[in-house]
Design a protein around this motif. Structure first.
Motif, PDB file in Angstrom:
ATOM      1  N   TYR A 105       7.518  -9.894   2.836  1.00 30.05           N
ATOM      2  CA  TYR A 105       7.759 -11.474   3.652  1.00 30.05           C
ATOM      3  C   TYR A 105       9.272 -12.393   2.658  1.00 30.05           C
ATOM      4  O   TYR A 105       9.996 -12.290   3.881  1.00 30.05           O
ATOM      5  N   VAL A 106       8.662 -12.258   1.544  1.00 27.40           N
ATOM      6  CA  VAL A 106      10.015 -12.637   0.156  1.00 27.40           C
ATOM      7  C   VAL A 106      11.329 -11.799   0.308  1.00 27.40           C
ATOM      8  O   VAL A 106      12.487 -12.793   1.256  1.00 27.40           O
ATOM      9  N   SER A 107      10.893 -10.640   0.226  1.00 31.05           N
ATOM     10  CA  SER A 107      12.196  -9.346   0.775  1.00 31.05           C
ATOM     11  C   SER A 107      13.019  -9.603   2.146  1.00 31.05           C
ATOM     12  O   SER A 107      14.004  -9.913   2.493  1.00 31.05           O
TER      13      SER A 107
ATOM     14  N   GLY B   6      19.376  -6.986   0.353  1.00 36.70           N
ATOM     15  CA  GLY B   6      19.733  -6.912  -1.230  1.00 36.70           C
ATOM     16  C   GLY B   6      18.564  -5.551  -1.760  1.00 36.70           C
ATOM     17  O   GLY B   6      17.548  -5.059  -1.356  1.00 36.70           O
ATOM     18  N   GLU B   7      18.406  -5.413  -3.212  1.00 34.79           N
ATOM     19  CA  GLU B   7      17.635  -4.098  -4.252  1.00 34.79           C
ATOM     20  C   GLU B   7      16.509  -4.405  -3.698  1.00 34.79           C
ATOM     21  O   GLU B   7      15.093  -3.332  -3.330  1.00 34.79           O
TER      22      GLU B   7
ATOM     23  N   LEU C 185      13.296  -1.529  -2.187  1.00 36.24           N
ATOM     24  CA  LEU C 185      12.403  -1.879  -3.202  1.00 36.24           C
ATOM     25  C   LEU C 185      11.202  -1.690  -2.810  1.00 36.24           C
ATOM     26  O   LEU C 185       9.996  -1.313  -2.697  1.00 36.24           O
ATOM     27  N   VAL C 186      10.947  -3.066  -1.857  1.00 39.61           N
ATOM     28  CA  VAL C 186       9.364  -3.139  -1.484  1.00 39.61           C
ATOM     29  C   VAL C 186       9.524  -1.629  -0.420  1.00 39.61           C
ATOM     30  O   VAL C 186       7.862  -1.550  -0.357  1.00 39.61           O
ATOM     31  N   GLN C 187      10.576  -1.868   0.714  1.00 35.06           N
ATOM     32  CA  GLN C 187      10.026  -0.791   1.561  1.00 35.06           C
ATOM     33  C   GLN C 187       9.480   0.520   1.197  1.00 35.06           C
ATOM     34  O   GLN C 187       8.623   0.603   2.084  1.00 35.06           O
ATOM     35  N   ASN C 188      10.508   0.496  -0.232  1.00 40.67           N
ATOM     36  CA  ASN C 188       9.597   2.601  -0.239  1.00 40.67           C
ATOM     37  C   ASN C 188       8.545   2.288  -0.698  1.00 40.67           C
ATOM     38  O   ASN C 188       7.802   3.135  -0.993  1.00 40.67           O
ATOM     39  N   TYR C 189       7.648   1.086  -1.365  1.00 42.32           N
ATOM     40  CA  TYR C 189       6.698   1.159  -2.478  1.00 42.32           C
ATOM     41  C   TYR C 189       5.301  -0.165  -1.364  1.00 42.32           C
ATOM     42  O   TYR C 189       4.440   0.616  -1.987  1.00 42.32           O
ATOM     43  N   VAL C 190       6.167  -1.160  -1.148  1.00 47.31           N
ATOM     44  CA  VAL C 190       4.679  -2.392  -0.820  1.00 47.31           C
ATOM     45  C   VAL C 190       4.314  -1.497   0.678  1.00 47.31           C
ATOM     46  O   VAL C 190       4.951  -2.665   1.214  1.00 47.31           O
TER      47      VAL C 190
END
Length: 410
Positions: free
Chosen positions: A268-270, A276-277, A281-286
Motif C-alpha cells: 500500500y505504501v509503495s 520507485g525502487e 522490491l515489494v512487488q518481487n518479494y512481498v
C-alpha cells in the motif's frame, strides 16, 4: 419451560444481539451522500488492503457506506490499551472502569480519524464537489469524512452495548462481513500474487475435505487448555481442585485478523511511488506467489501469535493478583518467580498454537507456489478459524446462561 426461556436473560441477550447485527447490516447499506458509488467501488476493488481491513472488521468494502470503517478503530483501541496495560503503570491501574472506557473511546476516535483519512483519500476523486469551501476544503468532502467518522463511533458504541447487554461480544458484529467475504476470497484471493480460481470437481472435493478437517481441528484446539493446579490456603474445598486455566489458543483469532493487513502495508505504501525502487522490491518479494513472501507472511503470523498471547493473558498482572489473594502454584514462589513460570508455560502453549497456525495457513501457501489454485485456500482457512473462535465463544456463553434457567430455588 417455554415461558421460562422467553422471560430469561439469555433470550433477551440473544434478541439484543440480533438487533445489533441487523443494525450493523443496515448501516453497511447506507451510501455516503454526494458520491459516485460506481467509480468508488472500482477504487476499493483495486485496493486489497482496504478491502481486507473492511471484511475483517465488519466494514463495507464493496462500496463506501456509513459503516465502511467498521470495527477497525474499536479493535485497534482495545489492542493499544492492552499493550499500554502491559507496562504496568501504577496510575493506570488505579483508574476506574469508567475512566478506562473513556480512554479507549478517545483512542478509538483518534484511530477513526486516521483510518477515515486513508479511506477518503482513496475515494476523494469520485466525490461530487459542491463548490462550497470550508477552510479551503470542499463541503461535500467534509461531509463524507465526518459521516465515516460518525459511523465508526456508532459501531464502537454498538460493540460496547453488545458486550454489555448482548452475547458473544463485539466479534458477533463482524460475522456477516466475514461470511460475505469468503466466496470472494476463495474465487479471487487477496491480491498480491493470489489470482482467480476456477473451481473444478477435484478442487471442490479437496476444498470440502480440507475445510472439514480444519474446522474439526480448530474446534478441538480452541477448547484445549492447560490447567495449572493452585494451592488456595484461604479456601477450604474438599469437592474440587482449584486450577488456573491457560488456553492453547491464548491469542484467539487475532493473529489471522491482522496478519494479512500487516503483510499488505508495504504494498500500500509503495503504491504512492509506483516508479520507485521500493515498489519494485515489494512487488518481487512481498507477494503470495514468492517463496520469500510466503516466509514473511508466516513470520508475521508467528510474531503476532506470541504477541497477542502475552497481551491477552498479561502474566505479570496475573501473578500479582495471585499473590494478593494468597493463592500460589506448588513449589513456585509467589511474585516474580510465578510470573517467570507462567511466561514459560505460555510460551510453550503459544509455540504449539503457532505450529497449528502455520500448518493451517502456511501449507496452502507453500503448495500454492506450485499449484496456484490452492493459494486461496489459506485465506478461507483463516476465515474459518476466526468464525470458529467467535461462534465457539458465543455458544459457550449461551450454554452457561441456559444452564442457569434449568434450576429453581428450593
Amino acid at each position: 419451560m417455554k415461558n421460562k426461556f422467553i422471560h430469561s436473560e439469555l433470550f433477551s441477550k440473544i434478541l439484543f444481539t440480533l438487533m445489533m447485527v441487523v443494525l450493523m447490516e443496515l448501516g453497511r447499506q447506507i451510501v455516503i451522500p454526494s458520491l459516485d458509488s460506481t467509480m468508488s467501488r472500482q477504487v476499493l476493488a483495486a485496493s486489497p488492503l482496504l478491502r481486507n481491513v473492511s471484511a475483517l472488521t465488519g466494514g463495507q468494502a464493496n462500496y463506501p457506506s456509513l459503516f465502511s470503517v467498521g470495527l477497525g478503530p474499536y479493535m485497534t483501541a482495545m489492542i493499544l490499551f492492552q499493550a499500554i496495560q502491559l507496562l504496568d503503570i501504577d496510575e493506570l491501574n488505579k483508574i476506574s472502569e469508567h475512566q478506562r472506557g473513556m480512554i479507549q473511546r478517545w483512542i478509538s476516535f483518534i484511530v477513526a480519524l486516521l483510518q477515515t483519512l486513508q479511506f477518503v483519500y482513496a475515494i476523494h476523486s469520485h466525490i461530487k464537489f459542491s463548490g462550497i469551501k470550508v477552510c479551503g476544503v470542499d463541503y461535500n468532502l467534509l461531509v463524507s469524512f465526518f459521516v465515516l467518522v460518525a459511523g465508526a463511533m456508532i459501531v464502537s458504541w454498538m460493540s460496547d452495548m453488545t458486550t454489555k447487554f448482548g452475547i458473544g461480544g463485539s466479534g458477533v458484529l463482524i460475522l456477516p462481513g466475514i461470511v460475505d467475504s469468503m466466496p470472494r476470497v476463495l474465487l479471487y484471493g487477496q491480491g498480491l500474487g493470489s489470482g482467480r480460481v476456477f473451481l473444478t470437481t477435484k478442487l471442490w472435493v479437496v476444498l470440502g475435505i480440507s475445510v472439514a478437517v480444519v474446522t474439526i481441528l480448530t474446534i478441538f484446539i480452541n477448547k484445549a487448555e492447560l490447567r495449572i493446579p493452585l494451592q488456595r490456603p484461604f479456601v477450604q474445598n474438599d469437592f474440587s481442585e482449584s486450577y488456573l486455566p491457560i488456553r492453547v489458543l491464548a491469542a484467539g483469532s487475532m493473529p489471522f485478523m491482522f496478519t494479512t493487513t500487516v503483510f499488505m502495508i508495504p504494498s500500500y505504501v509503495s503504491s504512492f511511488v509506483p516508479d520507485g525502487e521500493f515498489n519494485r522490491l515489494v512487488q518481487n518479494y512481498v507477494a503470495f506467489d514468492s517463496p520469500i513472501g510466503v516466509l514473511i507472511y508466516c513470520a508475521i503470523i508467528v510474531f503476532l501469535g506470541y504477541a497477542f498471547s502475552f497481551m491477552n493473558l498479561q502474566t505479570e498482572r496475573l501473578a500479582k493478583n495471585l499473590k494478593k489473594s494468597g493463592d500460589y502454584v506448588f513449589n513456585i514462589v509467589p511474585g516474580v518467580e510465578t510470573k517467570s513460570y507462567l511466561n514459560r508455560r505460555l510460551f510453550r502453549l503459544s509455540t504449539v498454537a503457532n505450529i497449528f497456525f502455520l500448518i493451517v495457513v502456511g501449507t496452502p501457501l507453500i503448495v500454492g507456489l506450485y499449484v496456484s489454485e490452492i493459494t486461496n485456500f489459506a485465506f478461507v482457512f483463516a476465515n474459518i478459524l476466526i468464525l470458529v473462535t467467535i461462534i465457539d465463544t458465543t455458544m459457550d456463553q449461551c450454554n452457561t446462561m441456559y444452564l442457569r434457567i434449568q434450576y429453581d430455588l428450593l
